[in-house]
Write a protein that holds these residues in place. Structure first.
Motif, PDB file in Angstrom:
ATOM      1  N   GLU A 186      25.486  59.396  -3.149  1.00  0.00           N
ATOM      2  CA  GLU A 186      27.036  58.958  -2.975  1.00  0.00           C
ATOM      3  C   GLU A 186      27.310  59.397  -1.298  1.00  0.00           C
ATOM      4  O   GLU A 186      26.574  60.240  -0.856  1.00  0.00           O
ATOM      5  CB  GLU A 186      27.680  60.086  -3.806  1.00  0.00           C
ATOM      6  N   GLY A 187      27.841  58.377  -0.673  1.00  0.00           N
ATOM      7  CA  GLY A 187      28.355  58.576   0.737  1.00  0.00           C
ATOM      8  C   GLY A 187      29.764  59.309   0.772  1.00  0.00           C
ATOM      9  O   GLY A 187      30.252  59.758  -0.174  1.00  0.00           O
ATOM     10  N   ALA A 188      29.974  59.826   1.944  1.00  0.00           N
ATOM     11  CA  ALA A 188      31.158  60.339   2.440  1.00  0.00           C
ATOM     12  C   ALA A 188      32.425  59.632   1.921  1.00  0.00           C
ATOM     13  O   ALA A 188      32.349  58.462   1.713  1.00  0.00           O
ATOM     14  CB  ALA A 188      31.167  60.726   3.991  1.00  0.00           C
ATOM     15  N   ALA A 189      33.568  60.331   1.813  1.00  0.00           N
ATOM     16  CA  ALA A 189      34.799  59.625   1.295  1.00  0.00           C
ATOM     17  C   ALA A 189      35.257  58.776   2.481  1.00  0.00           C
ATOM     18  O   ALA A 189      35.164  58.925   3.662  1.00  0.00           O
ATOM     19  CB  ALA A 189      35.698  60.723   1.094  1.00  0.00           C
ATOM     20  N   ALA A 190      35.815  57.652   2.004  1.00  0.00           N
ATOM     21  CA  ALA A 190      36.425  56.460   2.866  1.00  0.00           C
ATOM     22  C   ALA A 190      37.675  56.950   3.572  1.00  0.00           C
ATOM     23  O   ALA A 190      38.290  57.834   3.012  1.00  0.00           O
ATOM     24  CB  ALA A 190      36.801  55.373   2.246  1.00  0.00           C
ATOM     25  N   THR A 191      37.850  56.875   5.124  1.00  0.00           N
ATOM     26  CA  THR A 191      38.966  57.269   5.727  1.00  0.00           C
ATOM     27  C   THR A 191      40.037  56.073   5.290  1.00  0.00           C
ATOM     28  O   THR A 191      39.872  55.420   4.550  1.00  0.00           O
ATOM     29  CB  THR A 191      38.485  57.030   7.444  1.00  0.00           C
ATOM     30  N   ARG A 218      33.442  53.988  -2.906  1.00  0.00           N
ATOM     31  CA  ARG A 218      32.385  54.658  -3.434  1.00  0.00           C
ATOM     32  C   ARG A 218      30.875  53.960  -3.477  1.00  0.00           C
ATOM     33  O   ARG A 218      29.938  54.344  -2.799  1.00  0.00           O
ATOM     34  CB  ARG A 218      32.461  55.522  -4.761  1.00  0.00           C
ATOM     35  N   LEU A 219      31.121  52.719  -3.877  1.00  0.00           N
ATOM     36  CA  LEU A 219      29.809  51.946  -4.141  1.00  0.00           C
ATOM     37  C   LEU A 219      29.458  51.380  -2.795  1.00  0.00           C
ATOM     38  O   LEU A 219      28.497  51.370  -2.377  1.00  0.00           O
ATOM     39  CB  LEU A 219      30.282  50.509  -4.874  1.00  0.00           C
ATOM     40  N   GLU A 220      30.256  51.063  -1.892  1.00  0.00           N
ATOM     41  CA  GLU A 220      30.166  50.791  -0.497  1.00  0.00           C
ATOM     42  C   GLU A 220      29.438  51.673   0.146  1.00  0.00           C
ATOM     43  O   GLU A 220      28.487  51.466   1.203  1.00  0.00           O
ATOM     44  CB  GLU A 220      31.513  50.221   0.243  1.00  0.00           C
ATOM     45  N   LYS A 221      29.821  52.861   0.104  1.00  0.00           N
ATOM     46  CA  LYS A 221      29.104  53.892   1.181  1.00  0.00           C
ATOM     47  C   LYS A 221      28.007  54.549   0.428  1.00  0.00           C
ATOM     48  O   LYS A 221      27.321  55.591   0.984  1.00  0.00           O
ATOM     49  CB  LYS A 221      30.047  55.075   1.227  1.00  0.00           C
TER      50      LYS A 221
END
Length: 623
Positions: free
Chosen positions: A582-587, A183-186
């Motif tokens: 907030e970014g998209a959910a990680a794959t 979450r933090l990364e995106k």
């Protein structure tokens, strides 16, 4: 950042332990790796094991050289703090000794065969993809190592690497940690910035301020410790004109060389394999059937294409080409050399199965004439004699230098010349003084303090030197006028940045409390707006990016958060954080990459904690 994680996480153990330790440390000289040549004086003891003053001196030398390379050729080495260098170097040596002891206690081991394989496969020691002994010698010689010394150092590094792998490889992370990091990364951020340039030229620095700084930091303004050396240089090439070879020796070597020449035989074969599907009896029966068909006049090549199980030759009629002795299986070779041209052998059993062998032709060896080889043979014989003579004279030089109080008499005895170097420091100089072994010898206690001649030092396989210190130029205080310009520039930059910081703090305080209205321009500078900026965004100074992502999330869009950061060039950036997205959910693939990265980072933290535990429990005495 995800790409960085991908690049840095895969094969962490192999890439970090092997790549980083063997390549970077071996070729650039990590400050904690040193050649231990003398234990005449102790610098420290670690659980009863000694670290010598000589090791410490070499450590300081390497740290100094690395700092000089990092800071650039224009950096004044006199600004380096010798005390801090020694403290840092000793700390590194103690830590290394503790890790080696830890690896020994944990029963880690690294075999000689594995060490050989590692050296052979290191690209820095290869030429055209193959290991080169000459290249290997050249690389380690630049680092001041002999072969055995380098192997010892490398073996120790691999033991430490195994210890690191054992600890770091056992780390793990939870799913919640992975998700939180993702979450933090995106996350992206919207912000605006004002950049104020520092202007050191507009700042006045008084002579009193320069003098005060000079007085407060006097130890930073010292000339480097330097020596001038006398040396005798012995070159192997000088002996080529001193040795002679006679005709009889040349002819004897010629006869030996041509005796090794052998005829080449052109073979073809048909192979019936013996394996888990075909028994020995079945293979033998099949080869005998083929033998009978050959006896009736059928073509060997045609039958080879139809029946031979050798994939490399069957399609070519069984043709194996020309080869000399020692190439084939002994039973195969014995049968081949008994055949006449176009004759086919009886069935021959080898480890592969049954063969029928046909001799297609014989090629007699080309015997070169004595005259054509004479120059080559002369060089070979002379090289042997020169090598022996070089070893003998090197020993004479070393013995004479040991017994003499200077280099004049040894030079006269051997018909050599005493040469004198330019002054150089512990970081080395030019010519032979760029060689680490020469620098280490010149600054060793025996040569520098006791005034002795050095042992014979091998610069390369062709050159040996013996040296003594002619002049020792100890560190002296540099006069104020020699460093005043640098001090003035340093203080001007500090003042200019400090003035900017005060100005920025006042602006930020006014923006926060509303005393200064937020407009498109502030202090004559326009806000530069950036939206949806990522942590690895191109085109933005990394220091500015880090500062933006350290700011707290705004409570609302109409209440931005402010901050500032000083960049490397002395300029200052005022930051206005407007929003956090907030970014998209990680794959699943991204989560796997993050998991590897976090486990690697946790492993490094575990290893650091282990080092601290070793230090806390150790009995360390510094002298």
């Amino acid at each position: 950042m995800l790409q960085n994680i991908r690049d840095n996480s895969q094969g962490w153990i192999a890439k970090t332990i092997i790549g980083l330790i063997v390549v970077l440390m071996a070729l650039t000289g990590f400050e904690a790796i040193f050649q231990a040549t003398s234990h005449s004086q102790d610098a420290a003891k670690v659980n009863g094991q000694t670290i010598s003053q000589n090791e410490l001196s070499q450590a300081v030398d390497m740290q100094r050289r690395q700092l000089m390379q990092q800071l650039g050729k224009d950096f004044d080495p006199a600004l380096l703090d010798e005390k801090m260098l020694r403290e840092a170097a000793l700390k590194g040596l103690i830590e290394r000794k503790l890790l080696l002891q830890g690896a020994e206690d944990a029963k880690f081991a690294f075999s000689e065969a594995a060490l050989d394989q590692l050296i052979l496969q290191t690209p820095e020691f290869q030429v055209d993809g193959k290991f080169s002994a000459e290249r290997f010698d050249a690389v380690i010689r630049q680092m001041g190592y002999g072969r055995m010394q380098f192997r010892e150092m490398l073996a120790e590094e691999m033991l430490i690497g195994q210890l690191r792998t054992g600890l770091a490889g056992s780390s793990f992370v939870t799913d919640k940690q992975v998700e939180a990091f993702a979450r933090l990364e995106k996350q992206t951020r919207d912000f605006a910035s004002l950049t104020f340039k520092a202007d050191p030229a507009a700042v006045k620095v008084s002579d009193d301020e320069v003098k005060a700084h000079y007085d407060q930091h006097a130890k930073e303004f010292m000339t480097p410790d330097q020596v001038v050396i006398d040396y005798i240089e012995l070159k192997k090439s000088a002996f080529f004109d001193q040795v002679q070879v006679n005709e009889d020796e040349l002819k004897a070597l010629y006869e030996k060389e041509i005796a090794n020449l052998a005829e080449q035989r052109h073979a073809a074969h048909i192979l019936i394999e013996v394996d888990d599907k075909v028994s020995d009896a079945q293979a033998k029966a099949r080869i005998e059937e083929i033998q009978q068909r050959l006896a009736k006049g059928e073509d060997f090549a045609t039958l080879a294409k139809e029946f031979s199980k050798d994939p490399g030759s069957a399609s070519n009629g069984g043709d194996l080409g020309f080869a000399g002795p020692g190439v084939y299986d002994p039973a195969f070779e014995d049968a081949l050399y008994k055949l006449n041209k176009d004759q086919v052998s009886a069935p021959v059993r080898t480890e592969y199965g049954y063969h029928l062998i046909k001799l297609l032709g014989v090629q007699a060896p080309e015997v070169p004439t004595f005259a054509s080889l004479k120059d080559k043979l002369t060089r070979e014989l002379k090289t042997q004699q020169v090598e022996q003579r070089f070893v003998e004279v090197t020993k004479q030089l070393e013995d004479a230098a040991f017994e003499a109080s200077d280099l004049a008499q040894p030079a006269q005895d051997l018909g050599l010349k005493v040469q004198t170097s330019a002054a150089f420091g512990r970081e080395g100089g030019e010519g032979i003084t760029a060689n680490r072994s020469v620098v280490q010898a010149a600054f060793s206690e025996e040569v520098l303090e006791e005034g002795a001649n050095s042992n014979a030092i091998e610069l390369d396989p062709e050159t040996v030197v013996v040296l003594r210190v002619k002049e020792h130029r100890k560190p002296e205080q540099l006069p104020l006028e020699a460093v005043a310009k640098n001090i003035r520039e340093h203080l001007a930059k500090e003042k200019a940045t400090a003035e900017l910081k005060a100005k920025a703090d006042k602006l930020i305080a006014g923006l926060r409390d509303g005393a200064i209205p937020l407009t498109s321009e502030q202090e004559g500078q326009k806000w530069k707006t950036q939206e949806a900026v990522t942590r690895g965004q191109d085109g933005i100074d990394p220091a500015e990016l880090q500062a933006v992502f350290r700011l707290a999330k705004p409570a609302s869009k109409d209440k931005p958060v402010y901050g500032s950061v000083v960049l490397g060039d002395g300029s200052l950036v005022v930051l206005q954080l407007k929003g956090v997205n907030e970014g998209a959910a990680a794959t699943d693939e991204e989560k796997a990459q993050i998991r590897r990265y976090l486990a690697s980072r946790a492993g490094q933290q575990d290893f650091a904690a282990y080092r601290k535990q070793l230090e806390a429990a150790a009995d360390v005495t510094r002298y």
